[in-house]
Design a protein around this motif. Structure first.
Motif, PDB file in Angstrom:
ATOM      1  N   UNK A  10     -23.114 -73.737  32.520  1.00 31.55           N
ATOM      2  CA  UNK A  10     -24.216 -72.777  31.866  1.00 31.55           C
ATOM      3  C   UNK A  10     -24.648 -71.867  32.987  1.00 31.55           C
ATOM      4  N   UNK A  11     -25.012 -70.497  32.651  1.00 33.74           N
ATOM      5  CA  UNK A  11     -25.394 -69.725  33.712  1.00 33.74           C
ATOM      6  C   UNK A  11     -26.909 -70.099  34.568  1.00 33.74           C
ATOM      7  N   UNK A  12     -27.526 -70.952  34.005  1.00 34.56           N
ATOM      8  CA  UNK A  12     -28.429 -71.186  34.555  1.00 34.56           C
ATOM      9  C   UNK A  12     -28.851 -72.693  34.345  1.00 34.56           C
ATOM     10  N   UNK A  13     -28.915 -73.472  35.535  1.00 31.51           N
ATOM     11  CA  UNK A  13     -29.199 -75.088  35.429  1.00 31.51           C
ATOM     12  C   UNK A  13     -30.309 -75.023  36.554  1.00 31.51           C
ATOM     13  N   UNK A  17     -29.750 -80.385  38.882  1.00 27.48           N
ATOM     14  CA  UNK A  17     -28.447 -80.514  38.059  1.00 27.48           C
ATOM     15  C   UNK A  17     -27.144 -79.838  38.858  1.00 27.48           C
ATOM     16  N   UNK A  18     -27.504 -78.816  39.460  1.00 30.91           N
ATOM     17  CA  UNK A  18     -26.425 -78.161  40.457  1.00 30.91           C
ATOM     18  C   UNK A  18     -25.956 -79.144  41.475  1.00 30.91           C
ATOM     19  N   UNK A  19     -26.850 -79.834  42.185  1.00 34.78           N
ATOM     20  CA  UNK A  19     -26.162 -80.784  43.080  1.00 34.78           C
ATOM     21  C   UNK A  19     -25.360 -81.832  42.631  1.00 34.78           C
ATOM     22  N   UNK A  20     -25.791 -82.266  41.331  1.00 32.59           N
ATOM     23  CA  UNK A  20     -25.069 -83.273  40.820  1.00 32.59           C
ATOM     24  C   UNK A  20     -23.747 -82.651  40.286  1.00 32.59           C
ATOM     25  N   UNK A  21     -23.636 -81.465  39.629  1.00 29.04           N
ATOM     26  CA  UNK A  21     -22.539 -81.079  39.335  1.00 29.04           C
ATOM     27  C   UNK A  21     -21.549 -80.858  40.590  1.00 29.04           C
ATOM     28  N   UNK A  26     -16.730 -79.005  42.805  1.00 27.45           N
ATOM     29  CA  UNK A  26     -17.233 -77.671  43.204  1.00 27.45           C
ATOM     30  C   UNK A  26     -17.079 -76.472  42.273  1.00 27.45           C
ATOM     31  N   UNK A  27     -15.712 -76.466  41.590  1.00 30.07           N
ATOM     32  CA  UNK A  27     -15.586 -75.458  40.717  1.00 30.07           C
ATOM     33  C   UNK A  27     -16.274 -75.395  39.421  1.00 30.07           C
ATOM     34  N   UNK A  28     -16.261 -76.498  38.618  1.00 28.10           N
ATOM     35  CA  UNK A  28     -17.071 -76.505  37.453  1.00 28.10           C
ATOM     36  C   UNK A  28     -18.569 -76.575  37.520  1.00 28.10           C
ATOM     37  N   UNK A  29     -19.105 -76.557  38.876  1.00 27.46           N
ATOM     38  CA  UNK A  29     -20.513 -76.375  38.889  1.00 27.46           C
ATOM     39  C   UNK A  29     -20.840 -74.880  39.231  1.00 27.46           C
ATOM     40  N   UNK A  30     -19.999 -74.010  39.033  1.00 28.89           N
ATOM     41  CA  UNK A  30     -20.225 -72.499  39.146  1.00 28.89           C
ATOM     42  C   UNK A  30     -20.223 -71.897  37.756  1.00 28.89           C
TER      43      UNK A  30
END
Length: 448
Positions: A10-13, A17-21, A26-30
């Motif tokens: 999602x555009x905003x996390x 949550x971003x660190x965990x992703x 790396x790629x699906x965290x973007x």
């Protein structure tokens, strides 16, 4: 068919949550917007990060003013147990000195000299794949073995069947599984005196690898002293004198450099070849073209320049699946990019993954189309928006080596073998140290 790519977040996390992703992949965290953005800002409580896709700004960072944008220490924090002060992690005068010693080993003439070892490794890989005819093969494991064999033969003149080579190979596989791309220091600035916290198995594996490499380097140093050393890459690097200082690498420095040769040269080559073979399996018309072109191969270095189809196929695979998906630089002073001020110490993220698939630059960016390299759009983007080996002063030392290795392995394997996808096992790309598949890449292999 459209080759698979990770689902965007999602555009905003939240930051956590971003660190965990990010630690998972790396790629699906973007977010998806990065495939269209010229620049995007990401804020944390400790630093600011700017992903830059605009070609002229990428050129500024990598080519025009590389010394003003050194490699960020944040990402390298997690790699130091293995890589020490290797050329991959250093900056400034230390990095310049290391490149002055390393670069001569990979100059054009050396490719011709190492080609016999590269051919032997490629032919051995072909033989191993022929033995698997009729089977479903996890091709990433196969290409890891093949790429490691190339490294051992060209660097130390030993095949992967050598006992020490086998130990190093298996320890590297263990290290790659245990090492996350980030640790705490990547997000929280820690003083130099504070200990870094790594997993016990990561540190133990790094120590074992460095001990094995140290043994190889010590043995080679003895051969150099007795004038019995083979004329391979290790000998060349260990005997090259820095023209400015008159010094060679000491024992510790050589272990650092060999570690990055194995990690970068082996891991990235294995990733690139695995994805190329997958794309050949899903695009049999291109597979047949590569096979037809490879029929004339006999083992002469001059033949490599004639493998034009194979080269375009390999380049296209590197575009869709660049082994190193992101590179991080740091500002040494305030910078002004796209009407924004980047404070000193900001992270500048250059993403081959997003740049290579940028919707405002490439025609049909998610399609596999090796013919694009002969089009005007492909040629323009190849100059301005294509950097699988980075670019500028810090371009990968072994870029030319990798292009010969990848094209040769691809051609020789497909000359005699066919690969086909396995139903129900479409790979899911994800990135840790390099872009790999979550559950491997499974292909059915058969005799041509």
């Amino acid at each position: 068919m459209i080759p698979p790519k990770p689902k965007a977040r999602p555009d905003r996390v939240s930051l956590w949550r971003y660190v965990k992703l990010f630690r998972q992949d790396i790629l699906s965290a973007q977010p998806a917007r990065l495939y269209r953005a010229w620049m995007a800002e990401f804020k944390t409580p400790f630093f600011r990060s700017y992903l830059v896709n605009q070609p002229d700004l990428v050129k500024t960072v990598l080519k025009d003013r590389p010394m003003d944008f050194p490699k960020s220490g944040r990402i390298s924090e997690g790699l130091r147990p293995l890589l020490g002060e290797s050329v991959f992690l250093t900056n400034g005068a230390t990095w310049q000195r290391q490149r002055r010693i390393i670069d001569p080993a990979f100059e054009g003439g050396r490719l011709r000299e190492t080609f016999a070892a590269m051919w032997a490794a490629s032919d051995a890989a072909r033989t191993r794949l022929i033995a698997r005819a009729g089977e479903e093969v996890e091709i990433e494991e196969f290409t890891s073995h093949a790429a490691a064999d190339v490294i051992f033969r060209t660097l130390f003149s030993i095949p992967i069947e050598d006992e020490v080579a086998q130990q190093v190979f298996h320890e590297f596989r263990t290290y790659q599984r245990s090492q996350p791309i980030l640790n705490l220091a990547a997000f929280v600035p820690l003083p130099n005196w504070m200990p870094r916290f790594f997993r016990k198995d990561t540190k133990a594996t790094a120590r074992r690898i460095r001990t094995l490499i140290s043994g190889l380097c010590e043995a080679r140093a003895a051969e150099i002293t007795s004038s019995t050393a083979p004329d391979d890459l290790a000998t060349k690097i260990m005997t090259t004198v820095d023209p400015e200082t008159g010094e060679t690498f000491d024992a510790q420095e050589m272990v650092d450099q060999v570690a990055i040769f194995f990690l970068a040269g082996h891991e990235t080559s294995a990733s690139a070849l695995a994805w190329t073979l997958y794309l050949m399996a899903t695009h049999p018309e291109w597979q047949d073209k590569v096979a037809a072109e490879a029929q004339a191969l006999s083992g002469d270095f001059s033949e490599v320049s004639k493998l034009k189809v194979s080269r375009d196929v390999f380049r296209e695979a590197l575009r869709l699946y660049p082994p190193v998906p992101m590179m991080v630089r740091e500002t040494t002073c305030p910078e002004h990019f796209r009407n924004r001020t980047l404070p000193k110490g900001s992270q500048v993220v250059l993403s081959p993954w997003h740049l290579h698939r940028h919707e405002r630059l490439w025609d049909r960016p998610d399609d596999f189309d090796p013919a694009r390299w002969q089009t005007e759009n492909g040629k323009t983007c190849g100059r301005e928006a294509y950097m699988p080996f980075s670019a500028g002063a810090r371009v990968c030392t072994g870029a030319g080596f990798a292009m010969v290795e990848g094209v040769l392995l691809l051609s020789l394997l497909l000359r005699d073998m066919k690969v086909a996808p396995v139903a129900g096992k479409e790979p899911v790309p994800e990135a840790h140290l390099t872009v790999r598949s979550r559950d491997g890449i499974w292909l059915k292999v058969s005799r041509r």
